[in-house]
Motif scaffolding. Structure first.
Motif, PDB file in Angstrom:
ATOM      1  N   SER A   1       0.824  -1.220  -0.025  1.00 51.02           N
ATOM      2  CA  SER A   1      -0.073  -0.046  -0.005  1.00 51.02           C
ATOM      3  C   SER A   1       0.819   1.288   0.072  1.00 51.02           C
ATOM      4  O   SER A   1       0.658   2.322  -0.691  1.00 51.02           O
ATOM      5  N   HIS A   2       1.832   0.954   0.628  1.00 52.28           N
ATOM      6  CA  HIS A   2       2.773   2.276   0.735  1.00 52.28           C
ATOM      7  C   HIS A   2       3.819   2.638  -0.360  1.00 52.28           C
ATOM      8  O   HIS A   2       4.012   3.742  -0.698  1.00 52.28           O
ATOM      9  N   VAL A   3       4.116   1.525  -1.042  1.00 44.48           N
ATOM     10  CA  VAL A   3       5.257   1.676  -2.080  1.00 44.48           C
ATOM     11  C   VAL A   3       4.589   1.154  -3.500  1.00 44.48           C
ATOM     12  O   VAL A   3       4.301   2.131  -4.490  1.00 44.48           O
ATOM     13  N   ALA A   4       4.335  -0.212  -3.522  1.00 44.62           N
ATOM     14  CA  ALA A   4       3.919  -0.602  -4.750  1.00 44.62           C
ATOM     15  C   ALA A   4       2.720  -0.033  -5.421  1.00 44.62           C
ATOM     16  O   ALA A   4       2.602   0.084  -6.554  1.00 44.62           O
ATOM     17  N   ALA A   5       1.566   0.172  -4.535  1.00 45.18           N
ATOM     18  CA  ALA A   5       0.359   0.692  -5.189  1.00 45.18           C
ATOM     19  C   ALA A   5       0.250   2.061  -4.834  1.00 45.18           C
ATOM     20  O   ALA A   5      -0.852   2.766  -4.901  1.00 45.18           O
ATOM     21  N   SER A   6       1.522   2.828  -4.446  1.00 47.67           N
ATOM     22  CA  SER A   6       1.328   4.110  -4.012  1.00 47.67           C
ATOM     23  C   SER A   6       1.393   4.996  -5.366  1.00 47.67           C
ATOM     24  O   SER A   6       1.624   4.451  -6.510  1.00 47.67           O
ATOM     25  N   PRO A   7       0.981   6.259  -5.306  1.00 43.42           N
ATOM     26  CA  PRO A   7       0.766   7.069  -6.557  1.00 43.42           C
ATOM     27  C   PRO A   7       2.263   7.272  -7.323  1.00 43.42           C
ATOM     28  O   PRO A   7       2.382   7.745  -8.119  1.00 43.42           O
ATOM     29  N   ILE A   8       3.286   7.339  -6.228  1.00 44.19           N
ATOM     30  CA  ILE A   8       4.566   7.597  -6.465  1.00 44.19           C
ATOM     31  C   ILE A   8       5.331   6.416  -7.014  1.00 44.19           C
ATOM     32  O   ILE A   8       6.555   6.557  -7.453  1.00 44.19           O
ATOM     33  N   ALA A   9       4.646   5.196  -7.211  1.00 44.23           N
ATOM     34  CA  ALA A   9       5.313   3.887  -7.546  1.00 44.23           C
ATOM     35  C   ALA A   9       6.208   3.996  -8.873  1.00 44.23           C
ATOM     36  O   ALA A   9       7.486   3.738  -8.874  1.00 44.23           O
ATOM     37  N   ASP A  10       5.655   4.526  -9.735  1.00 47.39           N
ATOM     38  CA  ASP A  10       6.561   4.675 -11.049  1.00 47.39           C
ATOM     39  C   ASP A  10       7.858   5.707 -10.917  1.00 47.39           C
ATOM     40  O   ASP A  10       8.662   5.598 -11.576  1.00 47.39           O
ATOM     41  N   ALA A  11       7.599   6.766  -9.997  1.00 48.63           N
ATOM     42  CA  ALA A  11       8.890   7.478  -9.928  1.00 48.63           C
ATOM     43  C   ALA A  11       9.751   7.148  -9.077  1.00 48.63           C
ATOM     44  O   ALA A  11      11.052   7.397  -8.948  1.00 48.63           O
ATOM     45  N   LEU A  12       9.694   6.210  -8.087  1.00 47.19           N
ATOM     46  CA  LEU A  12      10.526   5.625  -7.369  1.00 47.19           C
ATOM     47  C   LEU A  12      11.828   5.066  -7.751  1.00 47.19           C
ATOM     48  O   LEU A  12      12.922   5.363  -7.532  1.00 47.19           O
ATOM     49  N   PRO A  13      11.823   4.139  -8.928  1.00 47.41           N
ATOM     50  CA  PRO A  13      12.890   3.387  -9.608  1.00 47.41           C
ATOM     51  C   PRO A  13      13.797   4.709 -10.184  1.00 47.41           C
ATOM     52  O   PRO A  13      14.962   4.749 -10.189  1.00 47.41           O
ATOM     53  N   ARG A  14      13.157   5.586 -10.795  1.00 44.75           N
ATOM     54  CA  ARG A  14      13.784   6.657 -11.466  1.00 44.75           C
ATOM     55  C   ARG A  14      14.607   7.638 -10.511  1.00 44.75           C
ATOM     56  O   ARG A  14      15.902   7.723 -10.575  1.00 44.75           O
ATOM     57  N   LEU A  15      14.051   7.792  -9.197  1.00 45.42           N
ATOM     58  CA  LEU A  15      14.611   8.620  -8.263  1.00 45.42           C
ATOM     59  C   LEU A  15      15.896   7.850  -7.646  1.00 45.42           C
ATOM     60  O   LEU A  15      17.002   8.351  -7.556  1.00 45.42           O
ATOM     61  N   ALA A  16      15.662   6.505  -7.430  1.00 44.73           N
ATOM     62  CA  ALA A  16      16.682   5.709  -6.809  1.00 44.73           C
ATOM     63  C   ALA A  16      17.902   5.702  -8.047  1.00 44.73           C
ATOM     64  O   ALA A  16      19.165   5.890  -7.556  1.00 44.73           O
ATOM     65  N   LEU A  17      17.742   5.614  -9.221  1.00 44.05           N
ATOM     66  CA  LEU A  17      18.839   5.575 -10.194  1.00 44.05           C
ATOM     67  C   LEU A  17      19.434   7.076 -10.333  1.00 44.05           C
ATOM     68  O   LEU A  17      20.788   7.159 -10.257  1.00 44.05           O
ATOM     69  N   GLU A  18      18.692   8.059  -9.994  1.00 44.12           N
ATOM     70  CA  GLU A  18      19.053   9.466 -10.193  1.00 44.12           C
ATOM     71  C   GLU A  18      20.064   9.992  -9.011  1.00 44.12           C
ATOM     72  O   GLU A  18      21.082  10.595  -9.128  1.00 44.12           O
ATOM     73  N   LEU A  19      19.814   9.301  -7.958  1.00 43.49           N
ATOM     74  CA  LEU A  19      20.537   9.516  -6.577  1.00 43.49           C
ATOM     75  C   LEU A  19      21.939   8.847  -6.837  1.00 43.49           C
ATOM     76  O   LEU A  19      22.593   9.243  -5.807  1.00 43.49           O
ATOM     77  N   ALA A  20      22.203   7.957  -7.732  1.00 47.28           N
ATOM     78  CA  ALA A  20      23.698   7.399  -7.715  1.00 47.28           C
ATOM     79  C   ALA A  20      24.587   8.959  -7.814  1.00 47.28           C
ATOM     80  O   ALA A  20      25.580   8.651  -7.337  1.00 47.28           O
ATOM     81  N   GLY A  21      24.276   9.587  -8.254  1.00 48.25           N
ATOM     82  CA  GLY A  21      25.036  10.911  -8.259  1.00 48.25           C
ATOM     83  C   GLY A  21      25.052  11.832  -7.256  1.00 48.25           C
ATOM     84  O   GLY A  21      25.676  12.861  -6.989  1.00 48.25           O
ATOM     85  N   HIS A  22      24.231  11.632  -6.075  1.00 44.84           N
ATOM     86  CA  HIS A  22      24.214  12.122  -4.899  1.00 44.84           C
ATOM     87  C   HIS A  22      24.335  11.295  -3.656  1.00 44.84           C
ATOM     88  O   HIS A  22      23.455  10.950  -3.054  1.00 44.84           O
ATOM     89  N   PRO A  23      25.587  10.821  -3.031  1.00 45.91           N
ATOM     90  CA  PRO A  23      25.801   9.827  -2.310  1.00 45.91           C
ATOM     91  C   PRO A  23      24.918   9.980  -0.883  1.00 45.91           C
ATOM     92  O   PRO A  23      24.403   9.233  -0.510  1.00 45.91           O
TER      93      PRO A  23
END
Length: 209
Positions: free
Chosen positions: A105-127
């Motif tokens: 409910s909090h992650v997989a089915a949340s409105p932000i689910a699609d954005a989370l993987p991209r956020l994780a990838l983008e954070l590679a440049g921000h340790p």
């Protein structure tokens, strides 16, 4: 969205910055607007100009609080997801079932689910932001699940792989479906994945009212 107040501004070393106390209400407004933009436009669609316009503040106000868009996004997601602490009970499998429902409910089915993987990838440049993302967004539910499986294994109730591998197999399957197949895994499918890893049936928790 129930917002939690962002903590006091800190330097890279963790010390609090000087100056006047932060306006918690203003922080919450900025975080709400950031989250709303992520839901509608994804992480790549985040623009400080637009966040500032929607929040009714100058860009400098945002940059005084967050040093990068990545750090602001982590705070917005963490606040939007709300409390994710996992309480233990005498029944570790029931605990795991409750965590599965909470994670769905909090992650997989949340409105932000699609954005989370991209956020994780983008954070590679921000340790620092990447570490905050792991600790504040991923770790609470993952660690709770590992603890539940560890207790189940100690009680002879877990014929599956070791606890950390088991939990990462569950998370990995769901993340693969989302990232590569564009599919959000249903709650029932999530339980079937967990049971395939566990090699046993899990109790179904009753959703909280």
């Amino acid at each position: 969205m129930a917002a939690r107040a962002a903590g006091p501004a800190k330097t890279a070393g963790g010390e609090r910055r000087g100056g006047r106390p932060r306006d918690v209400g203003l922080d919450e407004r900025i975080l709400r607007q950031t989250y709303a933009l992520m839901v509608s436009n994804g992480y790549r669609g985040l623009r400080i100009d637009e966040i500032a316009r929607r929040s009714g503040v100058p860009k400098s106000t945002i940059y005084r609080r967050w040093s990068s868009v990545a750090e602001l996004a982590v705070d917005a997601v963490d606040t939007a997801l709300g409390p994710r602490e996992c309480e233990s009970s005498p029944d570790p499998l029931a605990d795991l079932s409750a965590i599965i429902m909470q994670a769905h409910s909090h992650v997989a089915a949340s409105p932000i689910a699609d954005a989370l993987p991209r956020l994780a990838l983008e954070l590679a440049g921000h340790p620092e932001a990447a570490e905050a993302y792991r600790e504040r967004v991923i770790a609470p539910l993952r660690n709770g699940a590992i603890d539940a499986v560890t207790r189940a294994a100690a009680a002879g109730q877990w014929p599956g792989p070791d606890p950390e591998t088991s939990v990462d197999m569950m998370i990995g399957t769901i993340a693969y479906r989302l990232n590569y197949l564009g599919r959000i895994t249903s709650l029932e499918e999530t339980f079937r994945i967990a049971e395939a890893v566990a090699r046993r049936r899990l109790p179904r928790a009753t959703p909280a009212s």
